[in-house]
Design an enzyme around this catalytic site. Structure first.
Site, short mmCIF file in Angstrom:
data_model
loop_
_atom_site.label_atom_id
_atom_site.label_comp_id
_atom_site.label_asym_id
_atom_site.label_seq_id
_atom_site.Cartn_x
_atom_site.Cartn_y
_atom_site.Cartn_z
CB THR A 44 43.36 36.43 48.47
OG1 THR A 44 44.79 36.43 48.57
CG2 THR A 44 42.93 37.58 47.59
CG HIS A 53 34.78 43.81 39.80
ND1 HIS A 53 35.15 45.13 39.90
CD2 HIS A 53 35.38 43.16 40.83
CE1 HIS A 53 35.96 45.28 40.94
NE2 HIS A 53 36.12 44.10 41.52
NE ARG A 314 44.29 44.72 44.66
CZ ARG A 314 44.78 45.68 45.43
NH1 ARG A 314 45.89 45.48 46.13
NH2 ARG A 314 44.17 46.84 45.53
#
Lengths: 478, 420
Positions: A44, A53, A314
């Site tokens: 991943t 973020h 994810r």
């Protein structure tokens, strides 16, 4: 069967496992990372949005919120310490309709509660002044100046190298098939290897439920949530300069449009829950969905400049949050599970948290000679002409360009192979120095890179793999 | 910084022919910069025959054709630097290049000839869905691994795209013992030369499926199979027509793209159709003294035409270096219409042009029994009937200087196809 004993075994060489390993390397603990693939950053961690973020999305009070904001705060210093590429380009969450304003306001409030600094709501015109290609329909946006972009390979590999330099052992091509609880800890069984350790860290990505469930009755369940992406040529890299999100709404979870740290344009991901933890195939339907939905946010995206598409999974846990900490019914077994978005951002903070838990439990003290600095790759492209000329004079291999599109020299490829935890596959080289990552997608440089890898590792050409064993490039010799 | 009269970027067939012609036109100070370890460019890996029928009136292999031009360049004692990568060219005609021996060098040229060739379109440009295993090669990469390095790249092969390299590789891999199961082509016609379809597919019983494309790639480590589907007139796959092929290799021959990143760094006008720079009848780009030829200008079908075009660029660059200034020009736009996709050159200076100028172009579709017509400001001046016109084959018309004698007000020239 080979048998090895450690104080701590970290299962999984993704960004989470490598961050935990690097933090564990501060302590007087004999640590190893066991990874199923031939290299770190192979699951991943290699196929995601490469976004740092800001931290306004997760529910206040959740582990996602906590580690996201903390990880974001840490990223700048870490990038300097470990010499990987990171930039705070700022992010915008677009709101397309007046009736969605309350949702935007709610997102702002969530961000404030989570402790995201400098958040503000700006008008549609302010958005368009910052980003001329953003849709005319945008009425407002949540602007987060602390949002950033990072090289996910650069981050993971830097963490791993630094961990290794500080004594962590990495064992590749080894998949843990079973774990037995013993009197003095755990026995981890792989096909040709038995690992023994009193402490185990589970950072196994989409397989973290399988690993956890080997030792615990409090079962986890992870659903691979598949996301397809399209990567565009650097020619399109300036189409937007901020990371552009869509306000989750009627359209479902949105598609982002962002520059990458290397100057490409990235669009995606789609979101589809699947069962198969190996199904990293893109589909025509999802690739079409990217084009359609990305165009809602940003005008005139030049999709004819797509150079590759890819898919990542994810690790979505049923509880919709990270699962971090010691398993209730398995003392000494620590989970870092359900690490989906914002996992990449959170990794540095998760690393510190989990390593401290393990060290405390083990009663381990800190090393005196720990060195948290790691030197990254020499990047001739970023040098002045004088510096570059001097470099080539001293190291002529930096004067031979192998990858034309990305301007990668033989010197960088040799460095990628020969440094700490060096690359053993073509993809390993690509993720370290970007050979083959450009617009021709390794058309020109593949044969020459194979020759360099064969020479430096004293391998036969026909043994060279794209990534894991079995992915041989050639089917026969001279 | 060193100074040269003419610097040629690229030592493939275009660069070599340009260099030889420039020397013959009297320029002593020429330098070729080549990024590979030998001259000759892509011809070195094209070990099949069929080269040189126009230039040398005999059939040569690629390396033989290259060797003839390398010999000419060596006889003319034209200097070159190998393993040298140009990383930047600016408007002042300053070229920045690097190699192991010289390090980073800056060269100033009076004239530059761009001859960087082209590259292959990769899988990503088509956005073919599926996994990303080993065993997916662009045809030219596979050709290099087989013909230069001498390795086998696959045993069971599907080829997408019927461009010439794909067709040649279908035969080449068959001769090396691989099973080529099918060649699929998105378009309803092949992009390759007719002779290659006959000699490389038909002669070996390899099926060519027109209006088909790859809709899925399987295999986690190495390719294990692909799915083909028929496409409709919109070139979108038709559901229900999927057909599975097991294979370990997918070769892509899905188009060539002129490699113009350096050209763009100079900031010249580019053609959206050819992906090459726009040029006048001197093959000069919109940057004065910067010329272009060969596949960097537009993708050719035959190397013979590359040599011819490049020689013209070399001669013109020499004239530019010697003369400096031109007399007052009368520039006329060349327009491609009705089935003609583009023209090279894109403009013609009828005052300064040579006695004859060859205009090269490709058509947009397969046409039968059509005329290629030329109009000067709406007045038809020539027409020539062609039994078959195909996008895979380059066409040309020759415009003569004396044909413009009675046209002092001429504004544009149209080249088009016409039915009866």
């Amino acid at each position: 069967m080979k048998e090895k004993s450690f104080d701590v075994v970290v299962i999984g060489g993704g960004v989470t496992g490598c961050a935990i390993a690097r933090e564990l390397s501060r302590y007087n603990l004999n640590t190893c990372v066991v990874e199923r693939e031939e290299d770190v950053c192979s699951g991943t961690s290699k196929a995601n949005s490469a976004i740092v973020h800001a931290g306004h999305d997760a529910a206040p009070g959740s582990l996602k919120a906590k580690f996201n904001v903390e990880g974001n705060r840490m990223m700048g210093d870490l990038a300097e310490e470990l010499d990987f590429e990171f930039k705070r380009n700022g992010s915008l969450v677009l709101c397309f309709a007046e009736e969605d304003r309350p949702a935007l306001e709610e997102l702002y409030q969530k961000g404030v509660k989570n402790g995201v600094p400098e958040l503000k709501i700006i008008t549609g015109d302010e958005v368009r002044a910052m980003e001329p290609n953003v849709s005319d329909k945008v009425v407002a946006a949540l602007y987060a100046p602390t949002g950033g972009i990072v090289c996910p390979f650069g981050l993971t590999i830097a963490l791993a190298e630094n961990a290794c330099d500080n004594g962590v052992e990495f064992i590749f091509n080894t998949e843990i098939k079973n774990i037995k609880k013993t009197q003095c800890g755990y026995e981890l069984e792989a096909d040709e290897m038995l690992l023994k350790a009193p402490y185990v860290v589970n950072a196994a990505g989409v397989y973290a439920d399988v690993i956890h469930n080997m030792v615990s009755e409090k079962k986890l369940h992870i659903t691979p949530r598949k996301g397809d992406y399209c990567l565009l040529d650097k020619e399109a890299g300036n189409h937007v300069s901020h990371t552009i999100f869509q306000l989750p709404g009627k359209l479902g979870k949105g598609i982002l449009v962002t520059p990458t740290i290397h100057g490409n344009l990235l669009t995606g991901p789609t979101a589809k829950d699947i069962e198969d933890k190996e199904a990293t195939a893109t589909t025509a339907r999802e690739l079409a969905e990217i084009t359609e939905k990305a165009s809602i946010s940003v005008k005139d995206i030049p999709f004819r400049l797509v150079i590759t598409s890819f898919c990542g999974l994810r690790a979505h846990e049923d509880g919709d949050d990270f699962v971090i900490g010691e398993a209730e019914d398995a003392p000494g077994f620590f989970d870092a599970a359900g690490i989906e978005s914002p996992g990449l951002t959170s990794a540095p903070a998760i690393g510190v948290y989990v390593a401290d838990l393990v060290a405390e439990k083990a009663g381990a003290g800190k090393k005196e000679n720990w060195n948290g600095k790691r030197k990254g790759f020499i990047r001739p492209e970023k040098m002045t002409r004088e510096e570059r000329a001097a470099l080539i004079k001293e190291h002529p291999e930096y004067g031979t360009i192998i990858c034309r599109c990305e301007g990668v020299s033989e010197g960088e490829i040799v460095d990628a192979i020969n440094r700490t935890l060096g690359a053993v596959s073509l993809d390993g080289i690509k993720r370290r120095v970007r050979q083959g990552m450009g617009r021709c997608q390794a058309g020109f440089c593949t044969p020459r890179t194979m020759e360099i890898l064969a020479r430096e590792r004293n391998m036969k050409m026909e043994d060279i793999c794209k990534n894991a064993p079995g992915s041989n490039m050639l089917t026969g010799q001279k | 910084m060193s100074n040269h009269d003419i610097v040629i970027i690229g030592g493939g067939p275009a660069g070599l022919a340009a260099a030889v012609a420039a020397r013959k036109a009297g320029i002593q100070d020429i330098l070729i910069l080549e990024r590979d370890s030998c001259l000759g460019g892509i011809l070195n890996q094209c070990i099949h025959n069929g080269f040189g029928l126009h230039t040398f009136k005999e059939e040569l292999t690629g390396p033989e054709y290259a060797a003839r031009y390398i010999k000419m360049a060596e006889e003319e004692k034209i200097p070159y630097k190998l393993n040298t990568m140009v990383i930047d060219i600016n408007r002042d005609k300053e070229i920045t290049a690097i190699n192991r021996e010289d390090g980073l060098i800056v060269i100033k040229a009076k004239a530059i000839i761009l001859a960087m060739g082209c590259r292959e379109r990769p899988r990503g440009a088509l956005n073919i869905p599926g996994y990303r295993p080993a065993g997916i090669y662009s045809a030219g990469t596979a050709q290099r691994l087989m013909n230069i390095e001498g390795y086998s790249v696959g045993k069971e092969v599907v080829i997408l795209g019927s461009g010439d390299i794909g067709l040649i590789m279908a035969r080449r891999m068959t001769l090396e013992g691989a099973k080529v199961k099918v060649v699929a082509e998105l378009m309803p016609y092949s992009g390759g030369l007719k002779r290659n379809i006959v000699q490389c597919l038909d002669d070996y019983g390899i099926p060519l499926k027109l209006s088909h494309t790859v809709v899925n790639i399987e295999g986690k480590e190495r390719v294990t199979g692909i799915t083909l589907a028929e496409v409709g007139p919109d070139r979108k796959p038709i559901p229900g027509t999927e057909e599975h092929y097991s294979c370990d290799t997918l070769l892509l021959s899905v188009g060539l793209i002129p490699e113009n990143e350096l050209t763009k760094s100079i900031g010249v006008s580019m053609s959206r159709v050819t992906s090459g720079p726009e040029v006048n009848d001197q093959l000069e780009t919109s940057a004065e003294g910067v010329f272009a030829c060969g596949n960097v200008l537009h993708v050719h079908d035959l190397v013979d035409y590359v040599s011819e075009e490049a020689a013209l660029a070399g001669t013109n660059a020499a004239a530019y270096v010697k003369a400096g200034e031109k007399k007052e020009g009368h520039v006329v736009a060349l327009k491609a219409e009705n089935g003609v996709r583009y023209t090279v050159p894109q403009t013609l200076d009828i005052n300064n042009m040579q006695e004859k100028v060859t205009v090269r172009f490709r058509v947009a579709d397969v046409y039968k029994d059509r005329y290629i017509s030329v109009y000067y400001d709406g007045v038809q001046v020539s027409k020539r009937k062609k039994k078959v016109l195909a996008p895979g084959e380059m066409e040309q018309v020759v415009l003569k200087k004396d044909s413009f004698a009675g046209c002092p007000e001429l504004k544009n020239i149209v080249i088009c196809t016409e039915v009866e």
